[in-house]
Design a protein around this motif. Structure first.
Motif, mmCIF file in Angstrom:
data_model
loop_
_atom_site.group_PDB
_atom_site.id
_atom_site.type_symbol
_atom_site.label_atom_id
_atom_site.label_comp_id
_atom_site.label_asym_id
_atom_site.label_seq_id
_atom_site.Cartn_x
_atom_site.Cartn_y
_atom_site.Cartn_z
ATOM 1 N N UNK A 185 100.185 91.381 -35.695
ATOM 2 C CA UNK A 185 99.196 91.473 -36.771
ATOM 3 C C UNK A 185 99.937 91.584 -38.094
ATOM 4 N N UNK A 186 99.270 91.118 -39.184
ATOM 5 C CA UNK A 186 99.937 91.053 -40.491
ATOM 6 C C UNK A 186 99.556 92.184 -41.432
ATOM 7 N N UNK A 187 98.534 92.948 -41.072
ATOM 8 C CA UNK A 187 98.125 94.075 -41.922
ATOM 9 C C UNK A 187 97.304 95.059 -41.093
ATOM 10 N N UNK A 188 96.903 96.159 -41.728
ATOM 11 C CA UNK A 188 96.192 97.205 -41.014
ATOM 12 C C UNK A 188 94.843 96.756 -40.459
ATOM 13 N N UNK A 189 94.143 95.899 -41.205
ATOM 14 C CA UNK A 189 92.809 95.443 -40.756
ATOM 15 C C UNK A 189 92.951 94.618 -39.479
ATOM 16 N N UNK A 190 93.910 93.666 -39.496
ATOM 17 C CA UNK A 190 94.179 92.856 -38.294
ATOM 18 C C UNK A 190 94.619 93.754 -37.139
ATOM 19 N N UNK A 191 95.425 94.766 -37.457
ATOM 20 C CA UNK A 191 95.933 95.675 -36.419
ATOM 21 C C UNK A 191 94.785 96.354 -35.685
ATOM 22 N N UNK A 192 93.809 96.866 -36.446
ATOM 23 C CA UNK A 192 92.670 97.571 -35.841
ATOM 24 C C UNK A 192 91.883 96.623 -34.933
ATOM 25 N N UNK A 193 91.662 95.388 -35.411
ATOM 26 C CA UNK A 193 90.944 94.385 -34.592
ATOM 27 C C UNK A 193 91.699 94.105 -33.286
ATOM 28 N N UNK A 194 93.022 93.911 -33.415
ATOM 29 C CA UNK A 194 93.826 93.557 -32.226
ATOM 30 C C UNK A 194 93.915 94.737 -31.244
ATOM 31 N N UNK A 195 93.976 95.950 -31.768
ATOM 32 C CA UNK A 195 94.027 97.133 -30.885
ATOM 33 C C UNK A 195 92.745 97.201 -30.060
ATOM 34 N N UNK A 196 91.606 96.984 -30.707
ATOM 35 C CA UNK A 196 90.320 97.019 -29.999
ATOM 36 C C UNK A 196 90.222 95.931 -28.934
ATOM 37 N N UNK A 197 90.802 94.776 -29.250
ATOM 38 C CA UNK A 197 90.703 93.631 -28.344
ATOM 39 C C UNK A 197 91.749 93.703 -27.214
ATOM 40 N N UNK A 198 92.990 94.035 -27.582
ATOM 41 C CA UNK A 198 94.106 93.917 -26.618
ATOM 42 C C UNK A 198 94.460 95.224 -25.901
ATOM 43 N N UNK A 199 94.068 96.346 -26.490
ATOM 44 C CA UNK A 199 94.394 97.680 -25.929
ATOM 45 C C UNK A 199 95.872 97.811 -25.532
ATOM 46 N N UNK A 200 96.772 97.709 -26.502
ATOM 47 C CA UNK A 200 98.210 97.831 -26.189
ATOM 48 C C UNK A 200 98.565 99.249 -25.735
ATOM 49 N N UNK A 201 99.722 99.374 -25.086
ATOM 50 C CA UNK A 201 100.232 100.707 -24.687
ATOM 51 C C UNK A 201 100.926 101.386 -25.860
ATOM 52 N N UNK A 202 101.571 100.568 -26.711
ATOM 53 C CA UNK A 202 102.331 101.080 -27.865
ATOM 54 C C UNK A 202 102.166 100.093 -29.021
ATOM 55 N N UNK A 203 102.177 100.628 -30.261
ATOM 56 C CA UNK A 203 102.120 99.779 -31.459
ATOM 57 C C UNK A 203 103.362 100.059 -32.303
ATOM 58 N N UNK A 204 104.012 98.996 -32.820
ATOM 59 C CA UNK A 204 105.006 99.207 -33.881
ATOM 60 C C UNK A 204 104.315 98.808 -35.179
ATOM 61 N N UNK A 205 104.411 99.672 -36.180
ATOM 62 C CA UNK A 205 103.594 99.499 -37.390
ATOM 63 C C UNK A 205 104.434 99.649 -38.650
ATOM 64 N N UNK A 206 104.409 98.605 -39.464
ATOM 65 C CA UNK A 206 105.019 98.680 -40.791
ATOM 66 C C UNK A 206 104.174 99.621 -41.652
ATOM 67 N N UNK A 207 104.793 100.297 -42.621
ATOM 68 C CA UNK A 207 104.024 101.202 -43.478
ATOM 69 C C UNK A 207 103.436 100.438 -44.668
ATOM 70 N N UNK A 208 104.295 99.706 -45.373
ATOM 71 C CA UNK A 208 103.840 99.002 -46.591
ATOM 72 C C UNK A 208 103.276 97.633 -46.214
ATOM 73 N N UNK A 209 101.941 97.481 -46.301
ATOM 74 C CA UNK A 209 101.327 96.183 -46.002
ATOM 75 C C UNK A 209 100.140 95.949 -46.935
ATOM 76 N N UNK A 210 99.824 94.671 -47.231
ATOM 77 C CA UNK A 210 98.655 94.391 -48.084
ATOM 78 C C UNK A 210 97.349 94.619 -47.307
ATOM 79 N N UNK A 211 96.231 94.594 -48.027
ATOM 80 C CA UNK A 211 94.874 94.738 -47.459
ATOM 81 C C UNK A 211 94.624 96.130 -46.885
ATOM 82 N N UNK A 212 95.442 96.555 -45.920
ATOM 83 C CA UNK A 212 95.387 97.940 -45.450
ATOM 84 C C UNK A 212 96.771 98.337 -44.978
ATOM 85 N N UNK A 213 97.280 99.456 -45.532
ATOM 86 C CA UNK A 213 98.649 99.853 -45.181
ATOM 87 C C UNK A 213 98.693 100.555 -43.818
ATOM 88 N N UNK A 214 99.917 100.822 -43.373
ATOM 89 C CA UNK A 214 100.126 101.411 -42.053
ATOM 90 C C UNK A 214 99.573 102.826 -41.912
#
Length: 357
Positions: free
Chosen positions: A36-65
């Motif tokens: 995912x490229x930002x926090x908004x995409x991350x939330x969508x993908x977490x709901x859809x894919x249900x990963x075991x672990x996430x690696x997350x950048x802090x500084x991102x556009x649209x919604x930060x980490x």
């Protein structure tokens, strides 16, 4: 066949996404199931894919980490490892993320230097594996603001030990690792300003991050919290956090005790090391010591605890498995049979104060 650890990689940089995916895919036990490229995409993908672990950048556009972390931990608690820059603001945000429920962090590779990349790769793989085993119920438990007893004598059994008396000087020393920034927040912010002891803290962390941790805890606490500096004289009501990449050594000067920063080799891979601090503290015969071991991977602190207990009056408190993010360091300390109290995190500040009587 063993189940693979399914990871979602979140970063706004295409280069970093590819780098992290490549790193993780080289490990047979890890499978990257999405990016995912930002926090908004991350939330969508977490709901859809249900990963075991996430690696997350802090500084991102649209919604930060940081914002994404908060929302994910409310909606679908998942172990998150932050990817952090070593800038001052990067370090500050990393500490906030850790106190808000990130499991761990990895500093971003600072350039195309192959050695740096290999080090980051190994660290990232280890931390993803560890994060996959964390119980998120403990991570998402709200921090407790303990009401310190105004008159603790009435409500707490006074330790009745001949060797433990009120008149002797006290020194508190605390060791923590994975999950530590959050645990330290709960313990340190609940100690009263009037505490009659200096506090020494070793939290496993790279250089540059311990100062941000100290500043943040200082802003939230009644006591003063600072990153330890060479030559600091120990004072009651002040907590000294060992800087990343330096051991804490204590030196006596008449009735005063000072800190010197020691750059001798890491112990069990750690500098600062809890063992090193405990061993140095064990040489101060005029102090009674309260040693506390909080959440963390590995066994740092247990060897030093043996030395502490062999040299003077020491009360040892270990965090219980019930509240630990990672029950490695406390478990190892408990295995020495030298721990006096095993307590849930929210009881530790009161247990420290019990021995300050």
């Amino acid at each position: 066949m063993m189940k693979t650890i399914q990871v979602l990689v979140v970063d706004d940089s295409a280069f970093m996404r590819k780098l992290i995916v490549d790193f993780l895919q080289e490990e047979p036990s890890i499978e990257v199931i999405g990016t995912a490229r930002n926090g908004i995409e991350a939330i969508e993908k977490v709901n859809k894919l249900r990963p075991d672990v996430i690696t997350m950048d802090i500084e991102m556009p649209k919604m930060n980490g940081l914002d994404a972390l908060t929302i994910i931990n409310k909606q679908t608690p998942t172990p998150i490892i932050m990817l952090s820059s070593t800038t001052k603001i990067g370090a500050e945000n990393t500490i906030i993320a850790m106190q808000n429920g990130a499991i761990d962090f990895v500093t971003k590779p600072s350039g195309p230097i192959s050695l740096d990349l290999i080090k980051v790769k190994e660290e990232l793989i280890q931390k993803v594996k560890h994060a996959s085993q964390v119980n998120m119920d403990k991570v998402c438990r709200p921090l407790v603001q303990t009401k310190l007893n105004k008159n603790p004598v009435e409500s707490i059994l006074v330790p009745n030990h001949n060797s433990w008396n009120q008149s002797r000087k006290k020194l508190i020393c605390i060791g923590s690792s994975t999950g530590g920034p959050r645990a330290l927040q709960e313990v340190i912010t609940n100690l009263p300003e009037s505490i009659k002891a200096p506090i020494l803290i070793v939290q496993h962390m790279p250089a540059g991050f311990t100062k941000s941790l100290a500043n943040r805890l200082n802003s939230m606490s009644n006591i003063k919290v600072k990153e330890a500096e060479d030559g600091d004289i120990l004072e009651d009501g002040v907590a000294y956090i060992a800087p990343g990449n330096d051991h804490i050594q204590l030196n006596k000067h008449g009735s005063k005790v000072s800190i010197s920063l020691d750059h001798s080799p890491p112990i069990k891979g750690h500098r600062p090391s809890v063992d090193f601090m405990f061993q140095s503290v064990s040489k101060l015969s005029e102090y009674d010591k309260i040693a506390v071991i909080l959440t963390g991977m590995g066994s740092d602190g247990s060897k030093g605890l043996i030395e502490l207990k062999n040299n003077g009056n020491v009360k040892a408190i270990a965090e219980s498995e019930n509240s630990c993010i990672v029950f490695g360091m406390p478990k190892s300390a408990i295995a020495t049979n030298l721990v006096d109290e095993i307590k849930d995190l929210e009881q530790i500040s009161n247990t420290i104060m019990k021995y300050m009587l």
